[in-house]
Every structure is written in structure tokens, then in C-alpha cells.
Write an enzyme that holds these catalytic residues in place. Structure first.
Site, PDB file in Angstrom:
ATOM      1  N   ALA A   9       0.853  -1.190   0.000  1.00 26.97           N
ATOM      2  CA  ALA A   9       0.000   0.000   0.000  1.00 26.97           C
ATOM      3  C   ALA A   9       0.884   1.233   0.000  1.00 26.97           C
ATOM      4  O   ALA A   9       2.107   1.142   0.104  1.00 26.97           O
ATOM      5  CB  ALA A   9      -0.897   0.015   1.234  1.00 26.97           C
ATOM      6  N   GLY A  14      -1.943   1.330   7.206  1.00 30.12           N
ATOM      7  CA  GLY A  14      -2.087   0.359   8.285  1.00 30.12           C
ATOM      8  C   GLY A  14      -1.323  -0.936   8.077  1.00 30.12           C
ATOM      9  O   GLY A  14      -1.677  -1.967   8.653  1.00 30.12           O
ATOM     10  N   LYS A  15      -0.265  -0.899   7.281  1.00 32.41           N
ATOM     11  CA  LYS A  15       0.511  -2.111   7.016  1.00 32.41           C
ATOM     12  C   LYS A  15       1.104  -2.693   8.291  1.00 32.41           C
ATOM     13  O   LYS A  15       0.972  -3.892   8.553  1.00 32.41           O
ATOM     14  CB  LYS A  15       1.621  -1.832   6.000  1.00 32.41           C
ATOM     15  CG  LYS A  15       1.118  -1.469   4.614  1.00 32.41           C
ATOM     16  CD  LYS A  15       2.239  -1.111   3.659  1.00 32.41           C
ATOM     17  CE  LYS A  15       3.048   0.079   4.082  1.00 32.41           C
ATOM     18  NZ  LYS A  15       2.327   1.349   4.191  1.00 32.41           N
ATOM     19  N   GLU A  87       8.432  -3.336   6.261  1.00 30.64           N
ATOM     20  CA  GLU A  87       9.292  -2.514   5.398  1.00 30.64           C
ATOM     21  C   GLU A  87       9.901  -3.374   4.290  1.00 30.64           C
ATOM     22  O   GLU A  87      11.081  -3.237   3.928  1.00 30.64           O
ATOM     23  CB  GLU A  87      10.386  -1.823   6.218  1.00 30.64           C
ATOM     24  CG  GLU A  87       9.884  -0.968   7.365  1.00 30.64           C
ATOM     25  CD  GLU A  87       9.094   0.267   6.941  1.00 30.64           C
ATOM     26  OE1 GLU A  87       9.059   0.594   5.742  1.00 30.64           O
ATOM     27  OE2 GLU A  87       8.513   0.910   7.830  1.00 30.64           O
ATOM     28  N   CYS A 144      -6.802   9.228   0.217  1.00 29.25           N
ATOM     29  CA  CYS A 144      -6.324  10.552  -0.177  1.00 29.25           C
ATOM     30  C   CYS A 144      -7.226  11.608   0.479  1.00 29.25           C
ATOM     31  O   CYS A 144      -8.353  11.306   0.881  1.00 29.25           O
ATOM     32  CB  CYS A 144      -6.392  10.672  -1.702  1.00 29.25           C
ATOM     33  SG  CYS A 144      -5.837  12.265  -2.378  1.00 29.25           S
ATOM     34  N   CYS A 181      -3.978   9.998  -4.002  1.00 27.15           N
ATOM     35  CA  CYS A 181      -4.446   9.265  -5.170  1.00 27.15           C
ATOM     36  C   CYS A 181      -3.535   9.665  -6.337  1.00 27.15           C
ATOM     37  O   CYS A 181      -2.806  10.661  -6.264  1.00 27.15           O
ATOM     38  CB  CYS A 181      -5.909   9.580  -5.480  1.00 27.15           C
ATOM     39  SG  CYS A 181      -6.205  11.288  -5.990  1.00 27.15           S
TER      40      CYS A 181
END
Length: 191
Positions: A9, A14-15, A87, A144, A181
Site C-alpha cells: 500500500a 495500516g501495514k 518494510e 487521499c 491518489c
């Protein structure tokens, strides 16, 4: 059969939170996990930290780390049920293949989390390799300012002005990057 997963993403999607939740789910069931994060990210050395306050200790990898050997050594001491990598954009192509080997030969699921593209819209090497060979690709969504899906990362200076050139990697958070975006990313860079 174990798989290699890539959750990708833009920034602020929110990774790390998703990764920490997955780790918690494994550990809650008495399963053993091994977390990794990039040594390059000096903001929280040895920790995976989410913006909402979740955190966990992690092993550090650099471009020289042999993930196959490191994980296999740990797995031989105590069998691992899952390896999680934060990461992941900073992985090298050989490291991505090492992680694939862990899934294929050692039977350990490997969940990688990272940014797909840099501030110029170019793929990171680790992300490119993962997009090419991962068994499962999952796009996490950020938003966005216009409400559309943010898929790009705009680097900004101290005044919030877009930066168009520079090194591919510059560590930073909301002070240095905006998730946008494609339309607003292109407008900001006057493409």
C-alpha cells in the site's frame, strides 16, 4: 502448503498494524513467529511500530542479511509457524527469493508488508520482486484527502512543498510524505 504473501500500500494504510495483528493471532494460538524489519529505518530500531500505538520487537535485516540462514537457524531451535517482514520494500531481490524458499522448502508461511512505489512512482526493488513472485498479493487501502484510494507517496519538504528529485529512500513519516491518489500525486508534481 506455505505461501509467500505481499501486503502492499501507500504510506498510512495500516501495514504495520495489520502485520502486528497477524502476529498476535498466531501467538494467541500458541504458535511461534519471527518478526523482521529493515535496519535502514532508524526511527524505531529493532521494533515494528504502528501509528496507532501497537508495537513488537523484531530482528533487523540489512542488504547483507541471509534471511534463509537466519530463519532456518531459529526454526531449527524452535519450529516457526510464520515469518513476518515489515518494510519489505527494502528487501533485496535475493532476499525475496530466500523468503520464497522458506515458504517452498521449509514450509513456513512468510507475510511481507511494504510500500509498492517511491515518491516518484517507481517500484522499490523488494516490492518489484515480491509483486513478481509472491503467491498472494493483497493491496491495503489508504485514503487521499479527496476520499479516493491513495496509491502514491508524495515526498514534501519542511514547508509541505512537493519534492521531485532525490534519493529513492529517505526515511520519514507524515512530516515527509503524503499518501495521495494518482490524480493528486500527478497534480502535485505537475505531470
Amino acid at each position: 502448503m506455505a505461501k509467500l504473501y505481499f501486503y502492499y500500500a501507500s504510506m498510512n494504510a495500516g501495514k504495520s498494524t495489520t502485520m502486528l495483528q497477524a502476529d498476535f493471532n498466531y501467538r494467541e494460538r500458541g504458535m511461534a513467529t519471527m518478526l523482521w524489519t529493515a535496519e535502514l529505518d532508524t526511527r524505531s530500531s529493532g521494533m515494528v511500530r504502528s501509528r496507532i500505538g501497537l508495537e513488537a520487537g523484531a530482528h533487523l535485516y540489512s542488504p547483507d542479511t541471509d534471511l534463509w540462514n537466519e530463519v532456518q537457524a531459529a526454526h531449527n531451535s524452535r519450529p516457526l509457524d510464520c515469518v513476518l517482514v515489515d518494510e519489505a520494500q527494502f528487501l533485496t531481490k535475493p532476499q525475496v527469493w530466500q523468503l520464497a524458499r522458506l515458504a517452498d522448502e521449509a514450509g513456513i508461511p512468510v507475510l511481507c508488508y511494504g510500500i509498492r512505489t517511491d515518491f516518484q512512482g517507481e517500484l522499490f526493488p523488494g516490492s518489484a520482486a515480491l509483486l513478481g513472485i509472491a503467491d498472494t498479493l493483497v493491496e491495503l487501502k489508504a485514503v487521499c484527502h479527496c476520499g479516493r484510494k491513495a496509491s502514491m507517496n508524495l515526498r514534501v519538504d519542511a514547508e509541505g512543498k512537493p519534492i521531485k528529485q532525490g534519493e529513492q529512500t529517505e526515511i520519514g513519516g507524515n512530516d515527509r510524505y503524503l499518501a495521495l491518489c494518482r490524480k493528486h500525486f500527478s497534480e502535485a508534481l505537475a505531470r
